[in-house]
Design a protein around this motif. Sequence first.
Motif, mmCIF file in Angstrom:
data_model
loop_
_atom_site.group_PDB
_atom_site.id
_atom_site.type_symbol
_atom_site.label_atom_id
_atom_site.label_comp_id
_atom_site.label_asym_id
_atom_site.label_seq_id
_atom_site.Cartn_x
_atom_site.Cartn_y
_atom_site.Cartn_z
ATOM 1 N N GLY A 1 21.527 56.145 23.243
ATOM 2 C CA GLY A 1 21.108 56.694 21.951
ATOM 3 C C GLY A 1 20.121 57.822 22.186
ATOM 4 N N HIS A 2 18.931 57.665 21.606
ATOM 5 C CA HIS A 2 17.880 58.658 21.807
ATOM 6 C C HIS A 2 16.763 58.116 22.682
ATOM 7 C CE1 HIS A 2 19.659 61.457 18.941
ATOM 8 N NE2 HIS A 2 19.852 60.430 18.115
ATOM 9 N N ARG A 3 17.064 57.015 23.364
ATOM 10 C CA ARG A 3 16.017 56.395 24.192
ATOM 11 C C ARG A 3 16.410 56.461 25.671
ATOM 12 N NH1 ARG A 3 14.554 51.242 23.872
ATOM 13 N NH2 ARG A 3 16.707 50.581 23.718
ATOM 14 N N SER A 4 15.408 56.570 26.513
ATOM 15 C CA SER A 4 15.638 56.507 27.968
ATOM 16 C C SER A 4 15.189 55.131 28.478
ATOM 17 C CB SER A 4 14.867 57.612 28.683
ATOM 18 O OG SER A 4 13.474 57.472 28.465
ATOM 19 N N ILE A 5 16.092 54.534 29.290
ATOM 20 C CA ILE A 5 15.813 53.200 29.846
ATOM 21 C C ILE A 5 15.711 53.344 31.367
ATOM 22 C CG2 ILE A 5 16.689 50.860 30.124
ATOM 23 C CD1 ILE A 5 18.195 51.247 27.493
#
Length: 486
Positions: free
Chosen positions: A10-14
């Motif tokens: 999505g718009h998140r970095s993991i």
Amino acid sequence: MAVQVVRYVGHRSIIAKHIGSAKDETELTVLIQRAQDWIEQQTAQLSLFPAQKQKVLVVERGECIGVTHQFAYQFFMSCFGEGGLLHLPRLLLDLAIMRLIEPASKLRSIALLQHYFGITYSQRFYRKVPKFAAYQADIEQRAYEVAKQKLNEPFYIVLYDVTTLYFESFKADEFKTHGFSKDNKSQQPQIVIGLLVTQSGFPLSYQVFAGNTFEGETMLPVVETFISAHPQSKPIIVADAAMLDEDRLAELRQKKLSYIVGARLANSNLGLVKQIHATLNGNHGAIARFSSRHGDLVCDFSLKRYKKELNDLNKLIEKAERMVEKQELKVKARFIRKVAKEKIELNTELIEKRRLLLGIKGYCTDLPEPHLSNQLIIDRYHQLWRIEQSFRMSKFDLQTRPIYHQKHDAIKAHVLICFVALMAEKYLELSTGLSLREIRFLVWNITETHIQDNLTKETFVFRSPTKDILNSPLAPLVSKWNLIPH
């Protein structure tokens, strides 16, 4: 500065993997490279612009963790490949390589394989060694093909001789037993090896005999085995005077096998000896052919040989005269005969015959002069130094003796391993003109140094310079076998 591998959802970095923290630019470069390696190994993600990887070694963090000799191993293994031997059990080839590099017992060889090349075998390797003897016929066929195809041997003549190998033991049986020892080890049991080589000395075939076997009885079995495997080849057999036995030569003639054998002129009758002496008449280089019960007898006279033999004869006569003067009955010596229980005298007839034969060498053959000239008979016989050289190679370079095995199959396997090593040594010598000692020096000087980065635990391998070997007679083989990348 922390280096991490992340993935976007999505718009998140993991964070997928934390690689480590860098204190300076050098460590940062190393960690970024490790992160890129991790991405390649753990994901199927491809780069649109793949770049060539560059490994970075920080010298201050480097530690030498070992030096190997993989180049030497690959060189000798490539030589076995040239001979079509790579289908053989790897243990057999590895033990043959150790014969070429550092001859030792089987147990020591296994330890050195681990030390030099990182090759590991379990202690159960002893069970495999006796089974190697079953490969002899196959290996001899490969030797024939190498001699014919790689070395262009004509097989016009083959050379035959025997030697003895002693055991580091005093316990004998019907196979390893006491006999006439060429190693001056008469107190120790031995075996007899009959070896057949080409006219340039390349080994073709061999057999192992009990230690008390008479030399003359070994030649026909080896020759017949070779000819039965190669019926299209019926070469001239060249052997020294030890093989000269009336029954054996009669067998060769019966089987229509041609021969050139050293003659024992001292056993000839006095009439023939006088005829030979009168014909050659002390002329240096004189050659003549005579009839004898062993076939044609070719004799030549050498002034150099005459001077040496005259000096030796005078010493023996002086010794015999002193013994006769003192009547030393308990000491055996030449040119002395016993005429009574307590009396000896000079054997003047034997001395006269020996004087007549000074400087003269004889050669027996069944080949008529139109088939092979007298000079060629002599030249072919003088090539016997080739097989003597092969025996010296096996005994000294490869240290075939002493033998430590006790069971017959293990003994035969040991001889086979040495035969394979001798094939490689002789092929390299004939191809390059170098001795095994010189070859070993060149290939052993090329090492691989293993340096480990104490931080990343990555190992870097550096090969030593190859300039010397590329400027040596080994260069064509190194290039042919692609052992040094361009």
